[in-house]
Write a protein that holds these residues in place. Structure first.
Motif, PDB file in Angstrom:
ATOM      1  N   GLU A  45       0.822  -1.241  -0.047  1.00 43.00           N
ATOM      2  CA  GLU A  45       0.124  -0.030   0.004  1.00 43.00           C
ATOM      3  C   GLU A  45       0.959   1.227   0.041  1.00 43.00           C
ATOM      4  OE1 GLU A  45      -2.442   0.563   3.472  1.00 43.00           O
ATOM      5  OE2 GLU A  45      -0.968  -0.193   4.855  1.00 43.00           O
ATOM      6  N   SER A  46       2.102   1.198   0.433  1.00 44.93           N
ATOM      7  CA  SER A  46       3.216   2.159   0.311  1.00 44.93           C
ATOM      8  C   SER A  46       3.637   2.511  -0.999  1.00 44.93           C
ATOM      9  CB  SER A  46       4.196   2.018   1.254  1.00 44.93           C
ATOM     10  OG  SER A  46       4.877   0.876   0.950  1.00 44.93           O
ATOM     11  N   ASP A  95      -4.560   2.107  -0.421  1.00 46.07           N
ATOM     12  CA  ASP A  95      -4.895   1.744   1.220  1.00 46.07           C
ATOM     13  C   ASP A  95      -5.633   0.653   1.459  1.00 46.07           C
ATOM     14  OD1 ASP A  95      -5.482   2.418   3.931  1.00 46.07           O
ATOM     15  OD2 ASP A  95      -6.728   4.253   3.564  1.00 46.07           O
ATOM     16  N   TRP A  96      -5.083  -0.215   1.989  1.00 45.99           N
ATOM     17  CA  TRP A  96      -5.343  -1.783   2.375  1.00 45.99           C
ATOM     18  C   TRP A  96      -6.737  -1.686   3.182  1.00 45.99           C
ATOM     19  CZ3 TRP A  96      -5.978  -4.220   7.054  1.00 45.99           C
ATOM     20  CH2 TRP A  96      -6.268  -5.651   6.848  1.00 45.99           C
ATOM     21  N   GLU A  97      -6.694  -0.721   4.125  1.00 40.85           N
ATOM     22  CA  GLU A  97      -8.159  -0.451   4.828  1.00 40.85           C
ATOM     23  C   GLU A  97      -9.018  -0.190   3.990  1.00 40.85           C
ATOM     24  OE1 GLU A  97      -5.202   0.868   5.793  1.00 40.85           O
ATOM     25  OE2 GLU A  97      -4.933  -0.431   7.605  1.00 40.85           O
ATOM     26  N   ARG A  98      -9.161   0.612   2.952  1.00 44.09           N
ATOM     27  CA  ARG A  98     -10.172   0.852   1.929  1.00 44.09           C
ATOM     28  C   ARG A  98     -10.372  -0.330   0.886  1.00 44.09           C
ATOM     29  NH1 ARG A  98      -9.734   3.273  -2.930  1.00 44.09           N
ATOM     30  NH2 ARG A  98      -7.344   3.744  -2.758  1.00 44.09           N
ATOM     31  N   ALA A 100      -8.350  -3.934  -0.193  1.00 37.36           N
ATOM     32  CA  ALA A 100      -7.258  -4.934  -0.054  1.00 37.36           C
ATOM     33  C   ALA A 100      -6.900  -5.865  -1.325  1.00 37.36           C
ATOM     34  CB  ALA A 100      -7.267  -5.865   1.202  1.00 37.36           C
ATOM     35  N   SER A 122      -3.289  -8.242  -4.874  1.00 36.51           N
ATOM     36  CA  SER A 122      -3.422  -8.175  -3.550  1.00 36.51           C
ATOM     37  C   SER A 122      -2.646  -6.784  -3.113  1.00 36.51           C
ATOM     38  CB  SER A 122      -3.009  -9.350  -2.957  1.00 36.51           C
ATOM     39  OG  SER A 122      -3.835 -10.222  -3.423  1.00 36.51           O
ATOM     40  N   ILE A 124      -0.810  -5.273   0.073  1.00 36.88           N
ATOM     41  CA  ILE A 124      -0.118  -5.810   1.420  1.00 36.88           C
ATOM     42  C   ILE A 124      -0.130  -4.647   2.468  1.00 36.88           C
ATOM     43  CG2 ILE A 124       2.017  -6.713   2.537  1.00 36.88           C
ATOM     44  CD1 ILE A 124       2.578  -8.111  -0.311  1.00 36.88           C
ATOM     45  N   ASP A 125      -0.723  -4.821   3.465  1.00 42.36           N
ATOM     46  CA  ASP A 125      -0.859  -3.701   4.406  1.00 42.36           C
ATOM     47  C   ASP A 125       0.676  -3.328   5.058  1.00 42.36           C
ATOM     48  OD1 ASP A 125      -2.000  -1.831   6.286  1.00 42.36           O
ATOM     49  OD2 ASP A 125      -2.601  -3.561   7.984  1.00 42.36           O
ATOM     50  N   ASN A 127       2.492  -1.201   8.200  1.00 44.72           N
ATOM     51  CA  ASN A 127       2.307  -0.481   9.466  1.00 44.72           C
ATOM     52  C   ASN A 127       2.723   0.908   9.360  1.00 44.72           C
ATOM     53  OD1 ASN A 127       2.262   0.239  12.102  1.00 44.72           O
ATOM     54  ND2 ASN A 127       3.898  -1.093  12.931  1.00 44.72           N
ATOM     55  N   GLU A 128       1.475   1.863   9.433  1.00 41.26           N
ATOM     56  CA  GLU A 128       1.733   3.125   9.353  1.00 41.26           C
ATOM     57  C   GLU A 128       1.950   3.798  10.535  1.00 41.26           C
ATOM     58  OE1 GLU A 128      -2.007   3.071   8.022  1.00 41.26           O
ATOM     59  OE2 GLU A 128      -1.535   2.568   5.726  1.00 41.26           O
TER      60      GLU A 128
END
Length: 131
Positions: A45-46, A95-98, A100, A122, A124-125, A127-128
């Motif tokens: 996601e980054s 944004d993984w939360e939005r 995935a 896919s 990948i989340d 850690n923000e």
């Protein structure tokens, strides 16, 4: 030149130069493009806007140029594709939360035949909130 304007109380507009190239269809076109029917890829996601997600590489036995379009699964326009190269890139911050997972349908044409491939992306989340 193309001018686009919004309908706001104080209208905003911009002008862009657009180039159009008309490519003829070979009369000898007898074969449809070939492409892997399904691909699965992962992105963080980054990953920045413009990051290459994958290269969709179709072939055409007639030697015709191929053109690619995302036709389904991209409702938020998070991805874009290079129409003549097949480069699938990040178009908006992911944004993984939005969202995935994405199931994109991509069309491939040589101007005479149209085929489709599916790309599962896919996210990948990351850690923000690092400790």
């Amino acid at each position: 030149l193309v001018k686009a304007s919004d309908g706001g109380n104080t209208p905003l507009s911009n002008i862009a130069r657009v180039s159009i190239e008309v490519i003829g269809i070979h009369n000898e076109t007898q074969n449809q493009p070939k492409i892997i029917p399904f691909q699965s890829v992962e992105v963080f996601e980054s990953d920045p806007v413009g990051h290459l997600v994958t290269l969709l590489a179709g072939t055409d036995d007639d030697g015709d140029p191929l053109f690619y379009d995302i036709v389904d699964g991209n409702i938020n326009f998070d991805f874009s594709i290079s129409r003549d190269k097949g480069s699938l890139i990040v178009a908006r911050r992911l944004d993984w939360e939005r969202q995935a997972d994405y199931n994109l349908t991509v069309s491939v044409t040589d101007g005479a035949f149209l085929v489709y491939t599916h790309v599962h992306v896919s996210v990948i989340d990351v850690n923000e909130q690092r400790p």
